[in-house]
Design a protein around this motif. Structure first.
Motif, PDB file in Angstrom:
ATOM      1  N   LYS A  43       0.816  -1.214   0.000  1.00 41.86           N
ATOM      2  CA  LYS A  43       0.000   0.000   0.000  1.00 41.86           C
ATOM      3  C   LYS A  43       0.846   1.259   0.000  1.00 41.86           C
ATOM      4  O   LYS A  43       0.329   2.367   0.091  1.00 41.86           O
ATOM      5  CB  LYS A  43      -0.925   0.017   1.230  1.00 41.86           C
ATOM      6  N   GLU A  44       2.161   1.101  -0.107  1.00 44.93           N
ATOM      7  CA  GLU A  44       3.059   2.250   0.011  1.00 44.93           C
ATOM      8  C   GLU A  44       3.776   2.599  -1.295  1.00 44.93           C
ATOM      9  O   GLU A  44       4.681   3.435  -1.292  1.00 44.93           O
ATOM     10  CB  GLU A  44       4.116   1.975   1.097  1.00 44.93           C
ATOM     11  N   LEU A  45       3.418   1.951  -2.387  1.00 44.44           N
ATOM     12  CA  LEU A  45       4.071   2.270  -3.656  1.00 44.44           C
ATOM     13  C   LEU A  45       3.750   3.715  -4.052  1.00 44.44           C
ATOM     14  O   LEU A  45       2.676   4.225  -3.736  1.00 44.44           O
ATOM     15  CB  LEU A  45       3.606   1.306  -4.748  1.00 44.44           C
ATOM     16  N   ALA A  46       4.689   4.334  -4.741  1.00 46.29           N
ATOM     17  CA  ALA A  46       4.596   5.782  -4.996  1.00 46.29           C
ATOM     18  C   ALA A  46       3.258   6.165  -5.640  1.00 46.29           C
ATOM     19  O   ALA A  46       2.654   7.173  -5.282  1.00 46.29           O
ATOM     20  CB  ALA A  46       5.761   6.222  -5.882  1.00 46.29           C
ATOM     21  N   TRP A  47       2.790   5.339  -6.589  1.00 49.21           N
ATOM     22  CA  TRP A  47       1.567   5.691  -7.313  1.00 49.21           C
ATOM     23  C   TRP A  47       0.314   5.364  -6.514  1.00 49.21           C
ATOM     24  O   TRP A  47      -0.795   5.705  -6.927  1.00 49.21           O
ATOM     25  CB  TRP A  47       1.534   4.994  -8.678  1.00 49.21           C
ATOM     26  N   SER A  93       1.837   5.359 -14.019  1.00 46.99           N
ATOM     27  CA  SER A  93       2.343   4.117 -13.425  1.00 46.99           C
ATOM     28  C   SER A  93       1.875   2.910 -14.225  1.00 46.99           C
ATOM     29  O   SER A  93       2.652   1.988 -14.482  1.00 46.99           O
ATOM     30  CB  SER A  93       1.891   3.995 -11.964  1.00 46.99           C
ATOM     31  N   GLU A  94       0.619   2.903 -14.641  1.00 47.39           N
ATOM     32  CA  GLU A  94       0.088   1.761 -15.385  1.00 47.39           C
ATOM     33  C   GLU A  94       0.811   1.578 -16.722  1.00 47.39           C
ATOM     34  O   GLU A  94       1.089   0.459 -17.137  1.00 47.39           O
ATOM     35  CB  GLU A  94      -1.415   1.927 -15.628  1.00 47.39           C
ATOM     36  N   ILE A  95       1.121   2.680 -17.387  1.00 45.37           N
ATOM     37  CA  ILE A  95       1.827   2.580 -18.667  1.00 45.37           C
ATOM     38  C   ILE A  95       3.242   2.059 -18.441  1.00 45.37           C
ATOM     39  O   ILE A  95       3.709   1.170 -19.151  1.00 45.37           O
ATOM     40  CB  ILE A  95       1.865   3.944 -19.384  1.00 45.37           C
ATOM     41  N   MET A  96       3.918   2.588 -17.416  1.00 42.10           N
ATOM     42  CA  MET A  96       5.270   2.104 -17.131  1.00 42.10           C
ATOM     43  C   MET A  96       5.263   0.625 -16.755  1.00 42.10           C
ATOM     44  O   MET A  96       6.179  -0.118 -17.076  1.00 42.10           O
ATOM     45  CB  MET A  96       5.896   2.920 -16.000  1.00 42.10           C
ATOM     46  N   LEU A  97       4.202   0.203 -16.062  1.00 43.77           N
ATOM     47  CA  LEU A  97       4.156  -1.166 -15.552  1.00 43.77           C
ATOM     48  C   LEU A  97       3.754  -2.187 -16.605  1.00 43.77           C
ATOM     49  O   LEU A  97       3.806  -3.389 -16.359  1.00 43.77           O
ATOM     50  CB  LEU A  97       3.190  -1.233 -14.360  1.00 43.77           C
ATOM     51  N   GLN A  98       3.373  -1.709 -17.799  1.00 37.64           N
ATOM     52  CA  GLN A  98       3.068  -2.644 -18.873  1.00 37.64           C
ATOM     53  C   GLN A  98       4.355  -3.371 -19.265  1.00 37.64           C
ATOM     54  O   GLN A  98       5.323  -2.750 -19.685  1.00 37.64           O
ATOM     55  CB  GLN A  98       2.501  -1.901 -20.092  1.00 37.64           C
ATOM     56  N   GLN A  99       4.376  -4.652 -19.133  1.00 33.68           N
ATOM     57  CA  GLN A  99       5.532  -5.472 -19.529  1.00 33.68           C
ATOM     58  C   GLN A  99       6.784  -5.136 -18.742  1.00 33.68           C
ATOM     59  O   GLN A  99       7.893  -5.424 -19.179  1.00 33.68           O
ATOM     60  CB  GLN A  99       5.823  -5.312 -21.027  1.00 33.68           C
ATOM     61  N   THR A 100       6.634  -4.487 -17.600  1.00 33.50           N
ATOM     62  CA  THR A 100       7.809  -4.087 -16.832  1.00 33.50           C
ATOM     63  C   THR A 100       7.520  -4.294 -15.347  1.00 33.50           C
ATOM     64  O   THR A 100       6.444  -3.938 -14.879  1.00 33.50           O
ATOM     65  CB  THR A 100       8.156  -2.608 -17.103  1.00 33.50           C
ATOM     66  N   GLN A 101       8.483  -4.838 -14.630  1.00 33.45           N
ATOM     67  CA  GLN A 101       8.246  -5.188 -13.240  1.00 33.45           C
ATOM     68  C   GLN A 101       8.352  -3.981 -12.309  1.00 33.45           C
ATOM     69  O   GLN A 101       9.042  -3.014 -12.614  1.00 33.45           O
ATOM     70  CB  GLN A 101       9.209  -6.292 -12.810  1.00 33.45           C
ATOM     71  N   TYR A 126       9.748   5.987 -12.336  1.00 35.64           N
ATOM     72  CA  TYR A 126       8.533   6.706 -11.959  1.00 35.64           C
ATOM     73  C   TYR A 126       8.866   7.942 -11.126  1.00 35.64           C
ATOM     74  O   TYR A 126       8.316   9.028 -11.352  1.00 35.64           O
ATOM     75  CB  TYR A 126       7.602   5.774 -11.180  1.00 35.64           C
ATOM     76  N   GLU A 127       9.790   7.786 -10.191  1.00 37.28           N
ATOM     77  CA  GLU A 127      10.187   8.919  -9.345  1.00 37.28           C
ATOM     78  C   GLU A 127      10.738  10.057 -10.194  1.00 37.28           C
ATOM     79  O   GLU A 127      10.349  11.222 -10.040  1.00 37.28           O
ATOM     80  CB  GLU A 127      11.232   8.464  -8.317  1.00 37.28           C
TER      81      GLU A 127
END
Length: 357
Positions: free
Chosen positions: A21-25, A37-45, A53-54
């Motif tokens: 519950k503490e992730l930046a987004w 965040s969702e776009i960055m997380l596509q196919q990326t861990q 993201y920061e």
DNA sequence: AAGTCGGGGAT
DNA sequence: ATCCCAGACTT
């Protein structure tokens, strides 16, 4: 639509105790912050995304700031994440939101899906996470959880199986606590129902999971038949001035490394010297080929051989379109292909080594 | 429906 | 070396 089954009740109880519950987004989850965040997380861990993201949010704190920034600089902040079409779509959608929606993200699934780079699952995730709407996601984590839970016997890429997965996903979606549930099912896949060695003893869905009942979680998801990747070769021409500047060339907007900057390239070694003679006015130069490196894409291997060229006649002319002299000591804000970053680092070490001699 | 697009981590 | 990941777009 179907109402809740015990699936979501158990999952939400688990998330309350063990979820992230503490992730930046997750802090101040505005549509803009969740979207990036969702776009960055596509196919990326997650672990890979966090530092990107920061930096990204610090440079582009609002959708307006992103929209008015040149694409080149946006790509610079994306360098190393891959799938660069994501960054181009991100930039385009920022402009769409500013110009057509007065800087405020739309709130319907249909409008959200119409934005560049946002598909069915990502649209649903943004609306659920930022607004608590009842929307259903189906990303890689959810697919893996559901393939095991329902013991699906075909790969999730199979069209009929994919349709079945969407149906199951919708049936499991609760009517309340959508933000928590959406985060929870992704978290379960990322931290418990992992690709290998799932932690079934910690799983809130264990009692009903068909794969677990079969004692064969490793069999799911069923992998799709794999293909043998072809190997392609290319030659990077690395021209360096005495002061360290290196010749770079911007690639076409579409295709591999679209819009990124790379070294001039030859498909064959036989083309290298003619390319030099044609494009560079060098009276006296030294040429030396370096060690090849392999870069693997989804659909082929690329073996790259660097060709190093040094000349005492400086400065060299820049006779080509879309070229620049890249100064490693004062790097401009442009996007670089990953192998280029690797070779530039090697070059910096070599240069230091030679200076010491 | 199939092909395309990166890079990195886990195994 | 191989798989696959918080997918979407094009053909």
């Amino acid at each position: 639509m179907m109402s809740t089954d015990s699936f979501s009740v158990r999952l939400l109880a688990w998330f309350e105790k063990h979820g992230r519950k503490e992730l930046a987004w997750q802090i101040n989850p505005t549509p803009y912050r969740v979207w990036v965040s969702e776009i960055m997380l596509q196919q990326t861990q997650v672990a890979t995304v966090i530092p990107y993201y920061e930096r990204f949010m610090q440079r582009f704190p609002t959708v307006q700031e992103l929209a008015i920034t040149p694409l080149d600089e946006v790509l610079h902040y994306w360098t190393g994440l891959g799938y660069y079409a994501r960054a181009r779509h991100l930039h385009k959608t920022a402009q769409t939101v500013c110009n057509q929606y007065n800087g405020v993200f739309p709130t319907t699934l249909l409008e959200m899906e119409a934005l560049a780079g946002i598909g069915r699952s990502t649209a649903a995730a943004i609306l659920a996470l930022s607004q608590g709407q009842r929307q259903t996601i189906l990303d890689g984590n959810v697919k893996r959880v559901l393939c095991r839970y329902h013991a699906l016997t075909k790969p999730p890429t199979d069209p009929q199986t994919l349709a079945q997965l969407w149906l199951f996903a919708e049936q499991h979606t609760p009517d309340t606590q959508l933000a928590a549930y959406t985060q929870a099912i992704m978290d379960l896949g990322a931290t418990v129902c992992t690709r290998s060695k799932p932690q079934c003893t910690l799983c809130p869905l264990q009692a009903d999971c068909l794969a677990y009942q079969q004692g064969n979680t490793a069999a799911y998801p069923v992998p799709k038949p794999s293909k043998i990747l072809p190997v392609k070769t290319t030659f990077f021409i690395i021209v360096q001035q005495a002061m360290g500047q290196v010749l770079l060339q911007q690639r076409p907007a579409v295709g591999i490394w679209g819009g990124l900057w790379s070294f001039p390239e030859c498909a064959s070694f036989n083309d290298v010297v003619p390319w030099i003679e044609t494009n560079l006015q060098l009276s006296d130069y030294h040429i030396e080929n370096g060690l090849s490196l392999r870069h693997t894409f989804t659909h082929f291997h690329l073996d790259i051989t660097p060709i190093y060229i040094q000349s005492k006649s400086t400065p060299l002319a820049i006779p080509l379109l879309h070229t620049c002299w890249y100064d490693p000591h004062h790097p401009p804000a442009i996007g670089l292909a990953a192998p280029v970053v690797k070779l530039l680092k090697q070059l910096a070490k070599l240069t230091v080594g030679e200076m010491l001699l």
